[in-house]
Write a protein that holds these residues in place. Structure first.
Motif, PDB file in Angstrom:
ATOM      1  N   ALA A 204       0.838  -1.205   0.000  1.00  0.00           N
ATOM      2  CA  ALA A 204       0.000   0.000   0.000  1.00  0.00           C
ATOM      3  C   ALA A 204       0.874   1.257   0.000  1.00  0.00           C
ATOM      4  CB  ALA A 204      -0.913   0.007   1.219  1.00  0.00           C
ATOM      5  N   SER A 205       0.304   2.320  -0.477  1.00  0.00           N
ATOM      6  CA  SER A 205       1.006   3.599  -0.510  1.00  0.00           C
ATOM      7  C   SER A 205       1.265   4.112   0.910  1.00  0.00           C
ATOM      8  CB  SER A 205       0.147   4.622  -1.257  1.00  0.00           C
ATOM      9  OG  SER A 205       0.618   5.921  -1.041  1.00  0.00           O
ATOM     10  N   TRP A 206       2.362   4.836   1.059  1.00  0.00           N
ATOM     11  CA  TRP A 206       2.648   5.488   2.340  1.00  0.00           C
ATOM     12  C   TRP A 206       1.729   6.678   2.568  1.00  0.00           C
ATOM     13  CZ3 TRP A 206       5.725   4.301   6.380  1.00  0.00           C
ATOM     14  CH2 TRP A 206       6.633   3.263   6.207  1.00  0.00           C
ATOM     15  N   LYS A 207       1.081   7.130   1.521  1.00  0.00           N
ATOM     16  CA  LYS A 207       0.276   8.355   1.543  1.00  0.00           C
ATOM     17  C   LYS A 207       1.181   9.496   2.013  1.00  0.00           C
ATOM     18  CE  LYS A 207      -3.867   5.719   2.528  1.00  0.00           C
ATOM     19  NZ  LYS A 207      -4.966   5.493   3.433  1.00  0.00           N
ATOM     20  N   ASN A 208       0.757  10.217   3.031  1.00  0.00           N
ATOM     21  CA  ASN A 208       1.578  11.331   3.526  1.00  0.00           C
ATOM     22  C   ASN A 208       2.165  10.996   4.891  1.00  0.00           C
ATOM     23  OD1 ASN A 208       2.679  13.891   3.225  1.00  0.00           O
ATOM     24  ND2 ASN A 208       1.060  14.842   4.430  1.00  0.00           N
ATOM     25  N   SER A 209       2.400   9.719   5.152  1.00  0.00           N
ATOM     26  CA  SER A 209       2.787   9.326   6.498  1.00  0.00           C
ATOM     27  C   SER A 209       4.265   8.997   6.683  1.00  0.00           C
ATOM     28  CB  SER A 209       1.960   8.122   6.940  1.00  0.00           C
ATOM     29  OG  SER A 209       2.334   6.977   6.200  1.00  0.00           O
ATOM     30  N   LYS A 210       5.023   8.989   5.615  1.00  0.00           N
ATOM     31  CA  LYS A 210       6.423   8.581   5.732  1.00  0.00           C
ATOM     32  C   LYS A 210       7.189   9.402   6.768  1.00  0.00           C
ATOM     33  CE  LYS A 210       8.801   6.106   2.256  1.00  0.00           C
ATOM     34  NZ  LYS A 210       9.284   5.998   0.911  1.00  0.00           N
ATOM     35  N   ASP A 211       6.916  10.698   6.846  1.00  0.00           N
ATOM     36  CA  ASP A 211       7.605  11.551   7.818  1.00  0.00           C
ATOM     37  C   ASP A 211       6.656  12.034   8.916  1.00  0.00           C
ATOM     38  OD1 ASP A 211       6.086  13.228   6.240  1.00  0.00           O
ATOM     39  OD2 ASP A 211       7.586  14.825   6.180  1.00  0.00           O
ATOM     40  N   ALA A 212       5.610  11.271   9.177  1.00  0.00           N
ATOM     41  CA  ALA A 212       4.601  11.683  10.158  1.00  0.00           C
ATOM     42  C   ALA A 212       5.149  11.753  11.577  1.00  0.00           C
ATOM     43  CB  ALA A 212       3.400  10.731  10.112  1.00  0.00           C
ATOM     44  N   VAL A 213       6.065  10.891  11.925  1.00  0.00           N
ATOM     45  CA  VAL A 213       6.583  10.892  13.296  1.00  0.00           C
ATOM     46  C   VAL A 213       7.348  12.181  13.604  1.00  0.00           C
ATOM     47  CG1 VAL A 213       8.123   9.723  14.930  1.00  0.00           C
ATOM     48  CG2 VAL A 213       6.549   8.384  13.519  1.00  0.00           C
ATOM     49  N   PRO A 214       8.346  12.572  12.802  1.00  0.00           N
ATOM     50  CA  PRO A 214       9.037  13.823  13.139  1.00  0.00           C
ATOM     51  C   PRO A 214       8.124  15.049  13.037  1.00  0.00           C
ATOM     52  CG  PRO A 214       9.909  12.902  11.082  1.00  0.00           C
ATOM     53  CD  PRO A 214       8.986  11.888  11.669  1.00  0.00           C
ATOM     54  N   ARG A 215       7.192  15.048  12.083  1.00  0.00           N
ATOM     55  CA  ARG A 215       6.278  16.187  11.978  1.00  0.00           C
ATOM     56  C   ARG A 215       5.364  16.262  13.192  1.00  0.00           C
ATOM     57  NH1 ARG A 215       2.689  15.911   8.388  1.00  0.00           N
ATOM     58  NH2 ARG A 215       3.054  13.834   7.573  1.00  0.00           N
ATOM     59  N   SER A 216       4.950  15.105  13.708  1.00  0.00           N
ATOM     60  CA  SER A 216       4.099  15.077  14.900  1.00  0.00           C
ATOM     61  C   SER A 216       4.851  15.600  16.119  1.00  0.00           C
ATOM     62  CB  SER A 216       3.617  13.653  15.180  1.00  0.00           C
ATOM     63  OG  SER A 216       2.856  13.182  14.105  1.00  0.00           O
ATOM     64  N   ILE A 217       6.082  15.188  16.246  1.00  0.00           N
ATOM     65  CA  ILE A 217       6.901  15.666  17.365  1.00  0.00           C
ATOM     66  C   ILE A 217       7.049  17.178  17.284  1.00  0.00           C
ATOM     67  CG2 ILE A 217       9.229  15.645  18.345  1.00  0.00           C
ATOM     68  CD1 ILE A 217       9.314  12.636  17.475  1.00  0.00           C
ATOM     69  N   LYS A 218       7.313  17.679  16.096  1.00  0.00           N
ATOM     70  CA  LYS A 218       7.477  19.120  15.921  1.00  0.00           C
ATOM     71  C   LYS A 218       6.183  19.861  16.214  1.00  0.00           C
ATOM     72  CE  LYS A 218      11.238  18.483  12.706  1.00  0.00           C
ATOM     73  NZ  LYS A 218      11.643  18.436  11.310  1.00  0.00           N
ATOM     74  N   LYS A 219       5.050  19.287  15.825  1.00  0.00           N
ATOM     75  CA  LYS A 219       3.751  19.913  16.069  1.00  0.00           C
ATOM     76  C   LYS A 219       3.462  19.980  17.566  1.00  0.00           C
ATOM     77  CE  LYS A 219      -0.212  21.016  13.992  1.00  0.00           C
ATOM     78  NZ  LYS A 219      -0.312  22.224  13.194  1.00  0.00           N
ATOM     79  N   LEU A 220       3.821  18.945  18.268  1.00  0.00           N
ATOM     80  CA  LEU A 220       3.544  18.889  19.698  1.00  0.00           C
ATOM     81  C   LEU A 220       4.560  19.674  20.525  1.00  0.00           C
ATOM     82  CD1 LEU A 220       2.603  15.117  19.975  1.00  0.00           C
ATOM     83  CD2 LEU A 220       1.046  17.086  19.976  1.00  0.00           C
TER      84      LEU A 220
END
Length: 117
Positions: free
Chosen positions: A94-110
């Motif tokens: 399945a496609s990664w969609k927009n999640s490949k860098d979701a972990v670092p972006r989530s950390i930065k958002k929080l």
């Protein structure tokens, strides 16, 4: 000294944000189209807003930034969820969609980092 300097600068940035909010309708459009705020700065905005805005202007600010932030937190949550699901063998192709860098972006958002979330 450094902490005081940073806090004073942040206070000036917040003052500027609310000044522009009140004086430039195109700024409100920019905010409408952004991806929200990191949580520490969002809290700072909510904390100072009643001293900078009032009445309908304050309510319009809340009506914009609160749903915007919640919508983007939900987006990040969905991306993290898919990032996790992607490691299930059933989603191998399945496609990664927009999640490949979701972990670092989530950390930065929080945690408040100067990036495009």
């Amino acid at each position: 000294y450094i902490c005081n300097k940073i806090n004073n600068d942040m206070d000036r940035y917040l003052d500027t944000l609310f000044f522009i909010w009140k004086s430039d309708p195109s700024f409100i459009e920019l905010v409408k189209n952004c991806k929200g705020f990191c949580l520490p700065h969002f809290a700072a905005l909510l904390d100072i807003a009643p001293s900078k805005l009032s009445g309908k202007t304050l309510q319009a600010f809340y009506d914009l930034v609160i749903p915007l932030t919640l919508e983007n937190l939900n987006r990040i949550e969905d991306e993290i969820s898919w990032f996790i699901d992607k490691f299930d063998y059933r989603n191998k192709t399945a496609s990664w969609k927009n999640s490949k860098d979701a972990v670092p972006r989530s950390i930065k958002k929080l945690a408040s980092a100067h990036v495009d979330y």
